[in-house]
Design a protein around this motif. Structure first.
Motif, PDB file in Angstrom:
ATOM      1  N   ASN A 144     -54.797  49.963  24.904  1.00  0.00           N
ATOM      2  CA  ASN A 144     -55.547  48.791  24.464  1.00  0.00           C
ATOM      3  C   ASN A 144     -54.697  47.536  24.657  1.00  0.00           C
ATOM      4  O   ASN A 144     -53.682  47.358  24.001  1.00  0.00           O
ATOM      5  CB  ASN A 144     -55.932  48.948  22.990  1.00  0.00           C
ATOM      6  N   LYS A 163     -56.775  41.395  19.343  1.00  0.00           N
ATOM      7  CA  LYS A 163     -57.281  41.974  18.092  1.00  0.00           C
ATOM      8  C   LYS A 163     -58.382  41.090  17.526  1.00  0.00           C
ATOM      9  O   LYS A 163     -58.198  39.884  17.365  1.00  0.00           O
ATOM     10  CB  LYS A 163     -56.142  42.109  17.092  1.00  0.00           C
ATOM     11  N   ARG A 168     -63.073  45.397  14.741  1.00  0.00           N
ATOM     12  CA  ARG A 168     -61.684  45.597  14.310  1.00  0.00           C
ATOM     13  C   ARG A 168     -61.388  47.075  14.102  1.00  0.00           C
ATOM     14  O   ARG A 168     -60.311  47.562  14.469  1.00  0.00           O
ATOM     15  CB  ARG A 168     -61.427  44.809  13.033  1.00  0.00           C
ATOM     16  N   ALA A 169     -62.328  47.817  13.520  1.00  0.00           N
ATOM     17  CA  ALA A 169     -62.136  49.253  13.322  1.00  0.00           C
ATOM     18  C   ALA A 169     -62.012  49.967  14.670  1.00  0.00           C
ATOM     19  O   ALA A 169     -61.154  50.844  14.844  1.00  0.00           O
ATOM     20  CB  ALA A 169     -63.294  49.839  12.517  1.00  0.00           C
ATOM     21  N   TRP A 182     -61.003  48.577  17.495  1.00  0.00           N
ATOM     22  CA  TRP A 182     -59.743  48.134  18.097  1.00  0.00           C
ATOM     23  C   TRP A 182     -58.573  48.924  17.498  1.00  0.00           C
ATOM     24  O   TRP A 182     -57.709  49.403  18.221  1.00  0.00           O
ATOM     25  CB  TRP A 182     -59.556  46.634  17.861  1.00  0.00           C
ATOM     26  N   ASP A 183     -58.574  49.057  16.168  1.00  0.00           N
ATOM     27  CA  ASP A 183     -57.502  49.791  15.483  1.00  0.00           C
ATOM     28  C   ASP A 183     -57.466  51.258  15.911  1.00  0.00           C
ATOM     29  O   ASP A 183     -56.389  51.817  16.169  1.00  0.00           O
ATOM     30  CB  ASP A 183     -57.665  49.707  13.965  1.00  0.00           C
ATOM     31  N   ALA A 184     -58.640  51.878  15.987  1.00  0.00           N
ATOM     32  CA  ALA A 184     -58.705  53.294  16.369  1.00  0.00           C
ATOM     33  C   ALA A 184     -58.163  53.493  17.782  1.00  0.00           C
ATOM     34  O   ALA A 184     -57.402  54.433  18.042  1.00  0.00           O
ATOM     35  CB  ALA A 184     -60.145  53.796  16.274  1.00  0.00           C
ATOM     36  N   SER A 208     -56.092  51.449  19.427  1.00  0.00           N
ATOM     37  CA  SER A 208     -54.668  51.084  19.474  1.00  0.00           C
ATOM     38  C   SER A 208     -53.769  52.210  18.971  1.00  0.00           C
ATOM     39  O   SER A 208     -52.620  52.334  19.404  1.00  0.00           O
ATOM     40  CB  SER A 208     -54.420  49.815  18.662  1.00  0.00           C
ATOM     41  N   LYS A 209     -54.271  53.041  18.060  1.00  0.00           N
ATOM     42  CA  LYS A 209     -53.479  54.157  17.531  1.00  0.00           C
ATOM     43  C   LYS A 209     -53.161  55.191  18.613  1.00  0.00           C
ATOM     44  O   LYS A 209     -52.247  55.991  18.456  1.00  0.00           O
ATOM     45  CB  LYS A 209     -54.210  54.833  16.372  1.00  0.00           C
TER      46      LYS A 209
END
Length: 84
Positions: A42, A46, A55-56, A58-60, A62-63
């Motif tokens: 990714n 953000k 955002r959720a 993007w976070d998922a 990015s992990k």
């Protein structure tokens, strides 16, 4: 085209025809694996706090940074097989 890529594309197509909608955590995991498998790490900006869904996602995604595309494709295929 590799067998893995073909199986991944078939799994993506099959995901649209599931008998029931998976829970949100599963949908986020599938989204992240799809993005990692098809795009890679990714590199997008953000999203702000006001866009909770983006955002959720993007976070998922990015992990999974650093995960090989092939590994993400295989995990996507495996996760979808569990849902069918």
């Amino acid at each position: 085209m590799s067998d893995l890529k073909a199986a991944f594309e078939q799994a993506v197509a099959d995901s649209k025809n599931l008998s029931e909608r998976p829970d949100n955590a599963t949908l986020l995991a599938l989204y992240a694996l799809y993005k990692q498998g098809s795009v890679g790490d990714n590199l997008e900006k953000k999203p702000g706090f006001s866009d909770i869904v983006a955002r959720a996602k993007w976070d998922a995604w990015s992990k999974l940074k650093g995960m090989a595309s092939e590994a993400a494709m295989q995990q996507y295929i495996d996760k979808l097989a569990e849902l069918e």
